[in-house]
Design a protein around this motif. Structure first.
Motif, mmCIF file in Angstrom:
data_model
loop_
_atom_site.group_PDB
_atom_site.id
_atom_site.type_symbol
_atom_site.label_atom_id
_atom_site.label_comp_id
_atom_site.label_asym_id
_atom_site.label_seq_id
_atom_site.Cartn_x
_atom_site.Cartn_y
_atom_site.Cartn_z
ATOM 1 N N ARG A 93 30.156 47.848 28.778
ATOM 2 C CA ARG A 93 30.035 47.514 30.202
ATOM 3 C C ARG A 93 29.419 46.135 30.420
ATOM 4 O O ARG A 93 29.474 45.596 31.526
ATOM 5 C CB ARG A 93 29.181 48.578 30.910
ATOM 6 N N ASP A 94 28.825 45.562 29.359
ATOM 7 C CA ASP A 94 28.211 44.248 29.498
ATOM 8 C C ASP A 94 29.243 43.132 29.526
ATOM 9 O O ASP A 94 28.878 41.963 29.720
ATOM 10 C CB ASP A 94 27.225 44.011 28.358
ATOM 11 N N MET A 95 30.531 43.472 29.342
ATOM 12 C CA MET A 95 31.596 42.457 29.398
ATOM 13 C C MET A 95 32.654 42.892 30.407
ATOM 14 O O MET A 95 33.772 43.275 30.047
ATOM 15 C CB MET A 95 32.212 42.257 28.027
ATOM 16 N N PRO A 96 32.319 42.880 31.708
ATOM 17 C CA PRO A 96 33.257 43.356 32.726
ATOM 18 C C PRO A 96 34.505 42.475 32.795
ATOM 19 O O PRO A 96 34.423 41.261 32.590
ATOM 20 C CB PRO A 96 32.449 43.272 34.030
ATOM 21 N N PRO A 97 35.657 43.061 33.077
ATOM 22 C CA PRO A 97 36.892 42.284 33.139
ATOM 23 C C PRO A 97 37.002 41.499 34.443
ATOM 24 O O PRO A 97 36.456 41.904 35.472
ATOM 25 C CB PRO A 97 37.983 43.361 33.076
ATOM 26 N N PRO A 98 37.722 40.384 34.414
ATOM 27 C CA PRO A 98 38.032 39.685 35.655
ATOM 28 C C PRO A 98 39.068 40.455 36.468
ATOM 29 O O PRO A 98 39.665 41.421 35.981
ATOM 30 C CB PRO A 98 38.589 38.339 35.174
ATOM 31 N N VAL A 99 39.271 40.026 37.694
ATOM 32 C CA VAL A 99 40.221 40.666 38.597
ATOM 33 C C VAL A 99 41.311 39.661 38.957
ATOM 34 O O VAL A 99 41.006 38.536 39.379
ATOM 35 C CB VAL A 99 39.506 41.169 39.870
ATOM 36 N N LEU A 100 42.564 40.068 38.794
ATOM 37 C CA LEU A 100 43.697 39.220 39.165
ATOM 38 C C LEU A 100 44.206 39.620 40.543
ATOM 39 O O LEU A 100 44.255 40.808 40.883
ATOM 40 C CB LEU A 100 44.838 39.336 38.151
ATOM 41 N N ILE A 101 44.577 38.606 41.343
ATOM 42 C CA ILE A 101 45.064 38.839 42.701
ATOM 43 C C ILE A 101 46.360 38.065 42.908
ATOM 44 O O ILE A 101 46.695 37.169 42.130
ATOM 45 C CB ILE A 101 44.012 38.420 43.754
ATOM 46 N N SER A 102 47.086 38.417 43.967
ATOM 47 C CA SER A 102 48.392 37.807 44.202
ATOM 48 C C SER A 102 48.387 36.752 45.296
ATOM 49 O O SER A 102 49.396 36.080 45.519
ATOM 50 C CB SER A 102 49.426 38.883 44.572
ATOM 51 N N ALA A 103 47.253 36.589 46.002
ATOM 52 C CA ALA A 103 47.190 35.620 47.096
ATOM 53 C C ALA A 103 45.783 35.058 47.213
ATOM 54 O O ALA A 103 44.800 35.777 46.992
ATOM 55 C CB ALA A 103 47.598 36.276 48.416
ATOM 56 N N GLN A 104 45.682 33.789 47.574
ATOM 57 C CA GLN A 104 44.368 33.160 47.722
ATOM 58 C C GLN A 104 43.508 33.881 48.754
ATOM 59 O O GLN A 104 42.287 33.979 48.593
ATOM 60 C CB GLN A 104 44.527 31.688 48.126
ATOM 61 N N THR A 105 44.134 34.390 49.809
ATOM 62 C CA THR A 105 43.375 35.025 50.888
ATOM 63 C C THR A 105 42.605 36.254 50.412
ATOM 64 O O THR A 105 41.604 36.634 51.025
ATOM 65 C CB THR A 105 44.317 35.426 52.028
ATOM 66 N N THR A 106 43.062 36.873 49.320
ATOM 67 C CA THR A 106 42.376 38.063 48.811
ATOM 68 C C THR A 106 40.990 37.723 48.278
ATOM 69 O O THR A 106 40.120 38.593 48.185
ATOM 70 C CB THR A 106 43.214 38.739 47.709
ATOM 71 N N LEU A 107 40.768 36.454 47.937
ATOM 72 C CA LEU A 107 39.449 36.048 47.443
ATOM 73 C C LEU A 107 38.361 36.444 48.427
ATOM 74 O O LEU A 107 37.294 36.932 48.028
ATOM 75 C CB LEU A 107 39.422 34.535 47.197
ATOM 76 N N ASP A 108 38.602 36.253 49.724
ATOM 77 C CA ASP A 108 37.579 36.550 50.719
ATOM 78 C C ASP A 108 37.395 38.043 50.933
ATOM 79 O O ASP A 108 36.365 38.474 51.452
ATOM 80 C CB ASP A 108 37.916 35.863 52.041
ATOM 81 N N ALA A 109 38.389 38.847 50.545
ATOM 82 C CA ALA A 109 38.242 40.294 50.645
ATOM 83 C C ALA A 109 37.368 40.842 49.526
ATOM 84 O O ALA A 109 36.757 41.909 49.670
ATOM 85 C CB ALA A 109 39.615 40.965 50.608
ATOM 86 N N LEU A 110 37.289 40.111 48.426
ATOM 87 C CA LEU A 110 36.545 40.587 47.256
ATOM 88 C C LEU A 110 35.198 39.909 47.083
ATOM 89 O O LEU A 110 34.326 40.441 46.384
ATOM 90 C CB LEU A 110 37.373 40.358 45.983
ATOM 91 N N THR A 111 35.014 38.724 47.681
ATOM 92 C CA THR A 111 33.813 37.929 47.430
ATOM 93 C C THR A 111 33.130 37.523 48.724
ATOM 94 O O THR A 111 33.682 37.656 49.821
ATOM 95 C CB THR A 111 34.154 36.659 46.635
#
Length: 217
Positions: A59-77
């Protein structure tokens, strides 16, 4: 099962099979613009745990998250600094992973993230087609920890086959290097991992704003 993507019919069948697998909480192998990835529903804690187990990670090496649109960045961060948005505009889709503070309301468990999430929008049509249907995927390189990252579907299947429900085969990956990871949780960005984008390329995009990154990779 491995699915080719040589024509539109094959691509549709591959993306549909992978989408169904993700919704069932299973693991899939998908192509990206860097290397092949091992993916799971980012909002399914059991699937993410299975991903880490398949790679031999904790668990000390969590995976990154891939998204399909730039706008999703604000939904996650949250609290995304201006310099990070500049880099996203310049290099997404592409081999740039941005580490930001995650939205506190998100119901997921990617591991010991310390309130952050690494996000990337890959520059690969098959990956984007899949992400558009599944939503954000937790994705790590398709290999067992300590082994080289898979540049072909066959190599990924050989290493991970028993743990994976669907392998989407789009031929050899075009990128030999992983994405460059930038920590954007502070006032000055830091490179955490050197990759396909160099410090010079990133700083050139930031030059008009009088901002530079520090290389800690």
């Amino acid at each position: 099962m491995r699915y080719p993507t040589a024509d539109e019919a094959e691509l549709e069948a591959a993306v549909e099979a992978a989408t169904v697998a993700v919704r069932r909480g299973e693991l899939v192998v998908l192509p990206t613009d860097t290397v092949y990835g091992l993916g799971a529903d980012a909002f399914d804690p059991a699937a993410v745990a299975a991903l880490l187990a398949a790679k031999g990670r904790g668990r000390d090496m969590p995976p990154p998250v891939l998204i399909s649109a730039q706008t999703t960045l604000d939904a996650l961060t949250t609290d995304v600094p201006a310099y990070a948005r500049t880099l996203v505009e310049a290099f997404w889709p592409g081999p740039l992973t941005i580490v930001c503070h995650q939205q506190p309301s998100l119901q997921w468990d990617l591991g010991d993230t310390r309130g952050t999430v690494a996000v990337r929008m890959p520059d690969h049509p098959v990956a984007l087609a899949l992400l558009e249907r599944t939503g954000p995927l937790a994705v790590s390189s398709a290999n067992v920890t300590g082994e080289p990252a898979a540049s072909t579907a066959e190599a990924a299947e050989e290493m991970l086959g028993g743990a994976v429900a669907v392998v989407v085969d789009a031929g050899p990956s075009s990128g030999a290097e992983p994405s460059t990871i930038v920590d954007a949780t502070g006032p000055q960005g830091r490179i955490l991992r050197r990759g396909a984008l160099s410090l010079a390329e990133l700083n050139e995009a930031l030059e008009p704003f009088g901002v530079t990154l520090v290389d800690e990779g």
